[in-house]
Structures are given as C-alpha cells and as structure tokens.
Enzyme design. Structure first.
Site, PDB file in Angstrom:
ATOM      1  N   CYS A 265       0.893  -1.897   0.008  1.00 19.81           N
ATOM      2  CA  CYS A 265      -0.052   0.030  -0.014  1.00 19.81           C
ATOM      3  C   CYS A 265       0.549   1.296   0.221  1.00 19.81           C
ATOM      4  O   CYS A 265       0.610   2.095  -1.345  1.00 19.81           O
ATOM      5  CB  CYS A 265      -0.907  -0.196   0.473  1.00 19.81           C
ATOM      6  SG  CYS A 265      -2.428  -1.110   0.692  1.00 19.81           S
TER       7      CYS A 265
HETATM    8  P1  NAD Z   1      -4.961  -8.503  -2.444  1.00 20.88           P
HETATM    9  O1  NAD Z   1      -4.786  -8.413  -4.409  1.00 20.88           O
HETATM   10  O2  NAD Z   1      -4.040  -9.346  -2.091  1.00 20.88           O
HETATM   11  O3  NAD Z   1      -6.606  -9.008  -3.158  1.00 20.88           O
HETATM   12  C1  NAD Z   1      -7.624  -8.410  -4.289  1.00 20.88           C
HETATM   13  C2  NAD Z   1      -9.019  -9.889  -4.580  1.00 20.88           C
HETATM   14  O4  NAD Z   1      -9.551  -9.215  -5.455  1.00 20.88           O
HETATM   15  C3  NAD Z   1      -7.766 -11.155  -5.470  1.00 20.88           C
HETATM   16  O5  NAD Z   1      -7.578 -12.058  -4.566  1.00 20.88           O
HETATM   17  C4  NAD Z   1      -8.678 -11.076  -6.222  1.00 20.88           C
HETATM   18  O6  NAD Z   1      -8.383 -12.117  -7.016  1.00 20.88           O
HETATM   19  C5  NAD Z   1     -10.013 -10.733  -6.408  1.00 20.88           C
HETATM   20  N1  NAD Z   1     -10.495 -10.048  -7.374  1.00 20.88           N
HETATM   21  C6  NAD Z   1     -10.032  -9.328  -8.571  1.00 20.88           C
HETATM   22  N2  NAD Z   1     -10.995  -8.721  -9.946  1.00 20.88           N
HETATM   23  C7  NAD Z   1     -11.870  -9.398  -9.087  1.00 20.88           C
HETATM   24  C8  NAD Z   1     -13.256  -9.585  -9.450  1.00 20.88           C
HETATM   25  N3  NAD Z   1     -14.018  -8.451 -11.080  1.00 20.88           N
HETATM   26  N4  NAD Z   1     -14.361  -9.959  -8.687  1.00 20.88           N
HETATM   27  C9  NAD Z   1     -13.874 -10.491  -7.672  1.00 20.88           C
HETATM   28  N5  NAD Z   1     -12.675 -10.934  -7.123  1.00 20.88           N
HETATM   29  C10 NAD Z   1     -11.390 -10.644  -8.075  1.00 20.88           C
HETATM   30  O7  NAD Z   1      -5.627  -6.662  -2.651  1.00 20.88           O
HETATM   31  P2  NAD Z   1      -5.318  -6.536  -1.086  1.00 20.88           P
HETATM   32  O8  NAD Z   1      -4.679  -6.383  -0.257  1.00 20.88           O
HETATM   33  O9  NAD Z   1      -6.843  -7.002  -0.614  1.00 20.88           O
HETATM   34  O10 NAD Z   1      -6.130  -5.250  -0.948  1.00 20.88           O
HETATM   35  C11 NAD Z   1      -7.735  -4.439  -1.614  1.00 20.88           C
HETATM   36  C12 NAD Z   1      -7.832  -3.131  -1.554  1.00 20.88           C
HETATM   37  O11 NAD Z   1      -7.455  -2.609  -0.444  1.00 20.88           O
HETATM   38  C13 NAD Z   1      -6.935  -2.584  -2.276  1.00 20.88           C
HETATM   39  O12 NAD Z   1      -7.299  -1.365  -3.247  1.00 20.88           O
HETATM   40  C14 NAD Z   1      -5.837  -2.035  -1.729  1.00 20.88           C
HETATM   41  O13 NAD Z   1      -5.156  -0.917  -1.748  1.00 20.88           O
HETATM   42  C15 NAD Z   1      -6.790  -1.586  -0.385  1.00 20.88           C
HETATM   43  N6  NAD Z   1      -6.049  -1.768   0.817  1.00 20.88           N
HETATM   44  C16 NAD Z   1      -5.104  -2.907   2.147  1.00 20.88           C
HETATM   45  C17 NAD Z   1      -5.127  -2.637   2.069  1.00 20.88           C
HETATM   46  C18 NAD Z   1      -3.970  -3.971   3.128  1.00 20.88           C
HETATM   47  O14 NAD Z   1      -2.903  -4.264   4.258  1.00 20.88           O
HETATM   48  N7  NAD Z   1      -3.532  -5.165   2.347  1.00 20.88           N
HETATM   49  C19 NAD Z   1      -5.342  -2.678   3.876  1.00 20.88           C
HETATM   50  C20 NAD Z   1      -5.956  -0.337   3.482  1.00 20.88           C
HETATM   51  C21 NAD Z   1      -7.156  -0.915   2.100  1.00 20.88           C
HETATM   52  C1  UGA Z   2      -0.843   0.622   6.144  1.00 20.04           C
HETATM   53  C2  UGA Z   2      -1.611   1.628   7.360  1.00 20.04           C
HETATM   54  O1  UGA Z   2      -0.860   1.499   8.648  1.00 20.04           O
HETATM   55  C3  UGA Z   2      -2.624   1.230   7.269  1.00 20.04           C
HETATM   56  O2  UGA Z   2      -3.674   1.293   8.116  1.00 20.04           O
HETATM   57  C4  UGA Z   2      -3.507   1.054   5.870  1.00 20.04           C
HETATM   58  O3  UGA Z   2      -4.875   0.715   6.366  1.00 20.04           O
HETATM   59  C5  UGA Z   2      -2.313  -0.155   5.161  1.00 20.04           C
HETATM   60  O4  UGA Z   2      -1.235   0.524   4.670  1.00 20.04           O
HETATM   61  C6  UGA Z   2      -2.942   0.009   3.894  1.00 20.04           C
HETATM   62  O5  UGA Z   2      -4.085   1.247   3.166  1.00 20.04           O
HETATM   63  O6  UGA Z   2      -3.227  -0.921   2.884  1.00 20.04           O
HETATM   64  P1  UGA Z   2       0.544  -2.571   5.327  1.00 20.04           P
HETATM   65  O7  UGA Z   2       1.039  -1.348   4.920  1.00 20.04           O
HETATM   66  O8  UGA Z   2      -0.422  -3.388   6.535  1.00 20.04           O
HETATM   67  O9  UGA Z   2      -0.228  -1.332   6.340  1.00 20.04           O
HETATM   68  O10 UGA Z   2       2.214  -1.771   7.290  1.00 20.04           O
HETATM   69  P2  UGA Z   2       3.126  -0.584   7.853  1.00 20.04           P
HETATM   70  O11 UGA Z   2       2.736  -1.059   9.409  1.00 20.04           O
HETATM   71  O12 UGA Z   2       1.207   0.362   8.081  1.00 20.04           O
HETATM   72  O13 UGA Z   2       3.592  -0.463   7.342  1.00 20.04           O
HETATM   73  C7  UGA Z   2       4.350   0.171   6.354  1.00 20.04           C
HETATM   74  C8  UGA Z   2       5.873  -0.146   5.867  1.00 20.04           C
HETATM   75  O14 UGA Z   2       6.413   1.206   6.847  1.00 20.04           O
HETATM   76  C9  UGA Z   2       6.813  -1.722   6.517  1.00 20.04           C
HETATM   77  O15 UGA Z   2       7.715  -2.251   5.829  1.00 20.04           O
HETATM   78  C10 UGA Z   2       7.338  -0.868   8.206  1.00 20.04           C
HETATM   79  O16 UGA Z   2       8.279  -1.919   8.325  1.00 20.04           O
HETATM   80  C11 UGA Z   2       7.507   0.293   7.502  1.00 20.04           C
HETATM   81  N1  UGA Z   2       7.479   0.817   8.717  1.00 20.04           N
HETATM   82  C12 UGA Z   2       5.897   1.565   9.603  1.00 20.04           C
HETATM   83  C13 UGA Z   2       8.907   1.346   8.915  1.00 20.04           C
HETATM   84  O17 UGA Z   2       9.528   1.532   8.641  1.00 20.04           O
HETATM   85  N2  UGA Z   2       8.544   2.530  10.442  1.00 20.04           N
HETATM   86  C14 UGA Z   2       7.418   2.557  11.301  1.00 20.04           C
HETATM   87  O18 UGA Z   2       7.491   3.496  12.307  1.00 20.04           O
HETATM   88  C15 UGA Z   2       6.019   2.629  10.913  1.00 20.04           C
END
Ligand code: NAD
Ligand code: UGA
Length: 441
Positions: A265
C-alpha cells in the site's frame, strides 16, 4: 464480499461472525482452498475465524456471482495496484463493478455497496457509481446505496483492526446510502461502535490517501534523520525519535528508522496520490521526496554492509527477513528485494531466510539466491548477515549464535532489533541510524 485478498478475506471472516456471508473471487483455486478451510495468507487470528464461519455455514466462498443476488450489503475489496506509470490501475474495480451491477439489477431489494478498495479522489463517483448505474440499470440513491468506505487495517493485525478500528469513514452519495451504512455498522459493532466520520465520497477517498501519505512521510522523514545520526558518533535515531515524539502534537508512532517502507500500500498509494496531485495541477514534490528517500534506504543498507565487510565481491551474504514487515507473508514492495538486487550487483553470493514469506519471495527472486531452510542454516558460513524483518525468532538470536555460525561475523541490523551495548562488544555490528566512530552514513 467481492475480492478475498488481505482486506476482503479478513473482513469477510469478521463479518461472518454476525451475518451470513458469501465471498467471491475470480481466483478459483483460492476459492476452493478457502472452502476447504485453508488460508492463502499468513494473518494472525484468521484461521480460527475461517474455520468457525465454515463450520457454522455462515461463510461460503464462490467464484459465481449468483451468491450476491439479494445481498443487503456488498463490499468491494478488489485490488487497486500501480499501473506502469505509477497511476492507479482500476481494471479489477471495473470488472468487479460489472459483476456487482449485474447482481443489483437482479436483486429485488436495495443493496448497499461499500467501496473498501483504495481509490483516488473522484473514482467512486466517476467510475464506480457510473459503472454500477450502467450495469444495474438502476439509480444510486433509489435503486441501491453506495459509500466510499476506505479500509485502514494493517497486515499482521488485520483481524484486530477490523474488529476494533480507530474509525469508520463514510463517503455516502445520498441519504439512503448513509442510512443503510449506519444501520450496518451499528448492527455489526453493537455497543463497541467506533467513531464514524461522514464526509463526501471524495473526502473519504482523501482521508485514505492522506493517512497513508502522512504515515509514509513520517517513515521517510525519520530515515532521513537516521542518515544524519550515522554521521555523529554516539548519536542514536531512537533517542532522537523519542525526543521528537514526546511533543504531544507529534506523538511517538511511525518514527522507527529502518530499511524503508514496503508493502502493498504505502509505495503504490503514495505514487497514485502523487499522480493524482500532478494531474490536478498541484505541486507533488513532497510526495516525490518521500519516495526518493524510500528508494535510497535499502541501497544504503547494502552500502553499510559493503563498508563493514570491506567488499562484497565473492562474499557469502545472509539476508534474514523477506516479508515487508514482521507477522505477514507479504513481500509486495518489500525492501529486501532491492537490497538483494544491490548485493548481487556488488558481487555477493546471497542466501535468504524468512519464517513464512519464502514461497512468495521465490516469485520475485527466482534462482538468483539460495533459499535456506532456517535462520541458523542461513548464517552458517556467512561473511555478512543483514536483518531486514523484525521477526521474533531473529530477535532471539544471541551474539554467540552469530559468532558460532558465521565465517566472519559482520552484522548489519537494518531493523535495529539488537542492543548495541551487547552486540557491539562481541561482533562487528552496524545498525541503521546509529553513529559510529568511522561515521557509517
Ligand atoms: P489483494 O490483491 O490481496 O486481493 C484482491 C483480490 O481481489 C484478489 O484475490 C483477486 O483475485 C480478487 N479480484 C480481482 N478482481 C476481481 C473481480 N472482478 N471479482 C472478484 N474478485 C476479484 O488486495 P488487498 O491487499 O486485499 O487490497 C484490496 C484493496 O484494499 C486495495 O485497494 C488496497 O489498496 C486496499 N487496502 C489494502 C490493505 C492491505 O493491508 N493489504 C489495507 C487497506 C486497504
Ligand atoms: C499500512 C497502514 O498502516 C494501514 O493503516 C493501511 O490500511 C494499509 O497500509 C493499507 O492501506 O494497505 P501495512 O502496509 O500493513 O499498513 O503496514 P504498516 O505497519 O503501516 O507498515 C508499512 C511499512 O512501513 C512496513 O514496511 C514497515 O516496516 C514500515 N515502517 C512502519 C517503518 O519502517 N517504520 C515505522 O515506524 C512504521
């Protein structure tokens, strides 16, 4: 639930504790392993909730959109990766909208769509709402509800973050959407309902990008300060960060220096945000600097190793940790990948170990490195060791482990997990952000 990646799956197992849930994904092998009770990702607390949901028949995984027809609430949690030019790739969102819209068209009720995927300002309105209206042949606000409802969970603590988030942010398009969303969250959280912020759809999208960009800024900022600390003997970035964080206006979080931020992210969201800012005619150089500092940091870790070892040419280099942070198997944008690439460029023979992320790392690093079966095997006979992920099992290693296993014990602690007073006495120990007599930076 549409999309069962890190967000969709963690959310689905939690929602299923209260409501019958159907979770759809286009990845059929993922769907069948989930129905067999196997989690495709490493996430604390996920397995028991998955087993519970399946056993109670409250949770079902499917690749058929049929299960969505008649749903009261439809979450969209598909991926929004970076396109080749750093802009947001909305192909998964577009295809999901077509499927969801079709289900809405066939539904007799008025479902609420909650957009969990991270989308740049304007996407919920110009892409999601428009496509849903087109494919459902219904109007948002009368035929269905829609809210931008960004997700803030972190990998590694996804279940805890879903069950007790700091806040719920809602960007509804109309009164019906807001009413339905409030009702859902009230019923889901009951008495423990978190604070809810209601804003416009674009406001909600901006809260998400603003939060990730702010957190990424803090990490790059402290990493920049850590480079300065390395120039001054006796100066440690931890003291500096603690001092900065004691100001209640700043606070102590996200000021840990390290190899830079990785994950699915921060890097992609900062890139997409930068693109969205420059497309709007705004100066995005602040975001540019955050990314530049972050790109430089793993290369700097390689430089610390090179300097400590004299040269890396022909040396055996052990990299401990491939996941982008501890407690996850996710290697997307992990800083270990550019680090390994730089070590190879400098002539090192690289062996790697991670307790859970090895299968994912193999896709990125292929046969360019040796995959060790354990941390001890990785260290055996190595000339240089670099700690890249703060896994608990690495924290437990003692100086005697490094001294006993390595050929010439040079240790670079990119996560600052060891006490320099103990490790510095016994081996050649260098940590990010700690000034040494020869000025490490
Ligand atoms: P991911 O890539 O792990 O998962 C996405 C899933 O959606 C996959 O399993 C894929 O096969 C499926 N998919 C794709 N197209 C599809 C469709 N048309 N119908 C049904 N399934 C479909 O993604 P993620 O890490 O879970 O992230 C999802 C969203 O949430 C992103 O926008 C990301 O930026 C956001 N987000 C992620 C995190 C995180 O920690 N990973 C945290 C907050 C927000
Ligand atoms: C981050 C945000 O913390 C979530 O709130 C958000 O929902 C998510 O992105 C997203 O949008 O996907 P995440 O990517 O799971 O979550 O991990 P973090 O714990 O935020 O760490 C991100 C990166 O920053 C890691 O590589 C971590 O090692 C690094 N980090 C974090 C540092 O180097 N220093 C810090 O003090 C904190």
């Amino acid at each position: 639930m549409v999309g069962v990646g890190y967000v969709g799956l963690s959310t689905a197992v939690c929602v299923a504790t209260k409501f019958p849930t159907v979770a759809l994904d286009v990845n059929e092998s993922r769907v069948s392993s989930l129905n067999a009770g196997e989690t495709p990702i490493h996430e604390k607390g996920l397995q028991p909730l998955l087993a519970r949901g399946l056993a109670a028949k409250r949770l079902l995984f499917s690749s058929e959109a049929e299960g969505m027809v008649g749903a009261d609430v439809i979450f969209m949690a598909v991926g929004t990766p970076s396109g080749a030019d750093g802009s947001i790739d909305l192909s998964q969102v577009r295809s999901a909208c077509a499927t969801v819209g079709d289900a809405i068209r066939r539904s007799k009720s008025k479902p609420l769509v909650l957009l969990k995927s991270t989308t740049v300002p304007g996407t919920a309105r110009d892409v999601v709402k428009r496509l849903l209206e087109k494919s459902s042949a219904k109007e948002c606000g009368t035929g269905f509800g829609l809210c931008s409802n960004p997700e803030f969970l972190r990998e590694g603590t996804a279940i805890r973050d879903t069950l007790s988030p700091d806040r719920v942010v809602l960007g509804p398009f109309d009164g019906l959407s807001l009413r339905l969303a409030r009702t859902f969250y009230r019923r889901f959280y009951g008495k423990t309902i978190p604070q809810i912020l209601v804003t416009s759809p674009e406001g909600a999208e901006l809260v998400k990008y603003g939060s990730n960009a702010m957190l990424a800024t803090r990490v790059s900022f402290i990493n920049l300060i850590s480079r300065l600390c390395e120039l001054y003997p006796g100066t440690d970035v931890e003291d500096v960060a603690r001092g900065i964080g004691m100001d209640h206006r700043i606070g102590p979080h996200f000021l840990q220096a390290g190899p830079g931020f990785g994950g699915s992210c921060f890097p992609k969201d900062v890139k997409a945000f930068r693109r969205s800012m420059s497309d709007s005619g705004l100066n995005s150089s602040i975001l540019e600097s955050i990314l530049e500092t972050n790109d430089a940091q793993p290369l700097h870790v390689a430089e610390l190793a090179e300097r400590a070892a004299g040269s890396l040419q022909g040396k055996e280099v052990a990299v401990l940790g491939l996941a982008f942070k501890a407690d996850t198997d996710d290697v997307r944008e992990s800083r270990s990948i550019p680090l390994v690439e730089r070590l190879l460029e400098r002539g090192g023979n690289v062996r790697v170990y991670d307790p859970v992320a090895m299968p994912n790392a193999k896709a990125a690093l292929a046969s360019r490195v040796v995959y060790s079966p354990s941390a001890r095997d990785c260290l055996r006979g190595a000339d240089v060791a670099i700690v890249m992920t703060a896994w608990r099992q690495f924290r437990r290693l003692r100086p005697s482990d490094y001294l006993g296993l390595m050929r010439s014990p040079v240790l670079v602690d990119a996560r600052r997990i060891y006490d320099p007073r103990i490790f510095g006495r016994k081996l050649k120990y260098v940590a990010v952000g700690r000034g040494t007599e020869d000025g490490a930076a």
